[in-house]
Design a protein around this motif. Sequence first.
Motif, short mmCIF file in Angstrom:
data_model
loop_
_atom_site.label_atom_id
_atom_site.label_comp_id
_atom_site.label_asym_id
_atom_site.label_seq_id
_atom_site.Cartn_x
_atom_site.Cartn_y
_atom_site.Cartn_z
N TYR A 76 -21.61 -6.94 38.31
CA TYR A 76 -20.54 -6.17 38.95
C TYR A 76 -20.86 -5.91 40.42
CZ TYR A 76 -17.80 -1.99 40.09
OH TYR A 76 -16.98 -1.07 40.70
N LYS A 78 -18.73 -7.22 43.68
CA LYS A 78 -18.23 -6.28 44.69
C LYS A 78 -18.69 -6.69 46.08
CE LYS A 78 -17.41 -1.34 45.09
NZ LYS A 78 -17.71 0.00 44.55
N ALA A 130 -4.24 -6.89 41.45
CA ALA A 130 -5.23 -5.83 41.25
C ALA A 130 -4.56 -4.51 40.88
CB ALA A 130 -6.06 -5.65 42.53
N GLN A 144 -3.45 -4.76 37.20
CA GLN A 144 -4.58 -4.70 36.28
C GLN A 144 -5.40 -3.42 36.43
OE1 GLN A 144 -5.07 -6.87 33.89
NE2 GLN A 144 -3.39 -8.22 34.54
N ARG A 191 -7.31 -2.44 38.91
CA ARG A 191 -8.62 -2.69 39.50
C ARG A 191 -8.70 -1.95 40.84
NH1 ARG A 191 -11.10 -3.99 35.02
NH2 ARG A 191 -10.16 -5.78 33.95
N GLU A 231 -11.18 -0.89 42.55
CA GLU A 231 -12.20 -1.31 43.51
C GLU A 231 -11.64 -2.35 44.47
OE1 GLU A 231 -12.37 -1.74 40.22
OE2 GLU A 231 -14.31 -1.09 39.39
#
Length: 648
Positions: A308, A312, A336, A339, A341, A343
């Motif tokens: 992860y 990132k 994103a 979903q 997400r 981040e």
Amino acid sequence: MSEDLFKEFIYLEDYPVSYVWNWLANIYDRPKSEGVTFGIEFIKDAPDIDTHDIETESSPRIRETQLKKELYKAAAEGWWRKAKSILENNKFAATEAITANGNTILHVGVEMGHNYFVEKLLEFLEDVKDIEMKNDKGQTALHIAAIVGNTHAAQLLVQKSSQLLEYKDNNNVLPMHLASANTNLDTYAYLFESRTPPCDSHFESYMTFHYVCQKTVVRCSLLFHPDRCVDNILRVVKICNNTGCNLLGKNSVILLVLIATLYPIYQLICLLILLLHLSFSMLYLLLWKVLAITVPPIKNIEKKRKEYKKAKNILSLICKMKGPSDVGYSDSFFEAVRQDRYEVVDEILMNSPDTINLKDADGYNIIQLSIMNRAEKVYNLIYHIIERTKSRGEMTDSSSNNLAHLAGRLAPSFVLSRTTGAALQLQRELLWFKEVERLMLPLKLMEKNIYNETPVIVFAREHHDLLKQGEIWMKTTAESSSITAALIVTVAFAAAITVPGGSNQESGIPVFGKEIPFIVFAVSNASSLFTGVTALLLFLSTILTASSSEKDFQVILPRRLIFGLVMLFLSAITMMVAFGAIFFLVFCDRRPWMLAPIAVFACWPILVIVAIKLPLLANLIQSTFFPLFGEKSYLKSCNINKKNTIFI
């Protein structure tokens, strides 16, 4: 150290250690390690700016974009020397807009709270008109200071130009009123004291102050800084009392004195909690390191965590390579959001603020998509942007659906599948609808789309089938649990009326009445009976409900099921304790070693019922008693902070 530098160093005595450290490191080009923590601030690596590269760019537009990007980075991180090196060669840049909403470098510095940077910049700006520059919303730097509560910056700006106090934005709002609306009592008190309003505006000032005091007390913000808040209130009271207005009632003063008295106790409790937290954190980290090496499942988790981090870093590198332009971000950005997400959304917005204004092929922006796709993490990430976006009530799609209409739609199937059980899915939908309702004005909730439907009608139509499925799921779950509760109640009642070992024929007192295991049996059996009956009644109340409205699924029905399952767990546990105690008394002839196998076998039924019902109970408790929206721990590592107004 030169004499000039030493004078500046003495001047920095009131600033955080982290700021002074970076300031010195910048001067002497000392290497800085990313991620070093000083106090409560996180030191980020601020790369050196090569002004020669800016001057030699081939295209003027590219040169201007790169200049604004570097200038914004310097202002956002408070690096005055780097900003100064740019401004000395490009003086026009000091008054140019460097963000999408027209903020200048002064706006950004004030907003980010870099007051040393702001002071040096004000010294650099000789013309007062440069200080009074406005953004696209007509807001000066003093308006921004009022929004974020930067009192020190407000003092610096007012000292430089007192006319800023009277400048209004495009909505005809003064900085003082913005401080009031954002409950920044310290800033409001200073602006109120600095501004000398005409006589006919005393009543307006009184109403604004009364509003900010009421809002502050309601939010209990005085609990954290009572002394400052009390001083600021009394400062404004002293000014307003000259007009004969009694602003603060006796009850409010008593409340403030009480809070100020309890504040030292509160601080001691916080210190104790902090010490305990640090101890457990160190123990947890040590244990995790050992388990990550020895236990395969934990090792797999550690491996995923490292993957992860790598992903990132790759995302951050790609976003920096693409630059601040919003071209090429749309597909990945909207996916994103769908979903959830957060981040990815955070990284894209940090590197390209203009992306927040993008719309997908259907004309939906990030706020609308996060609501339609129930992306709560993205929603929480941009909530401070939504809250400050006054046009949120006017956002509509091609069918005239506002945000409340979109929240009333049924969530996509892939979103519903994340939650087990139709009742919990409906509860989550209700939470979303209530959250969006809270953002809208009452009149907007009565607006109709092109199909002549209000948001409430849309919600009822879209969730009609889910409501029926939720009723069936709730009753089926209650029925299965009520059978278990009925069996436990039957066994506990039979054990109570049939005393193990018999009773004395003359007195009727149980033979084992004075034995400790018998006392344990009696107490545990009674507890099992009472909790079992309570669970049975709660389950029956759920089953016998003829029909339920949508709002019942938000709190009432889930709470009944939670208390019923808790009572069922307690009933099963106490029943097995009662059985183990009497078994030990009657059949084990007081041999202590027999307690071990009895305890092991008694745990099996408890583990079975816990394994079956505990996941359901955990989901019910989390969705009912823990808020879905608000400040979450995962937002602390995000680049978009709560005070950021750049993306509005």
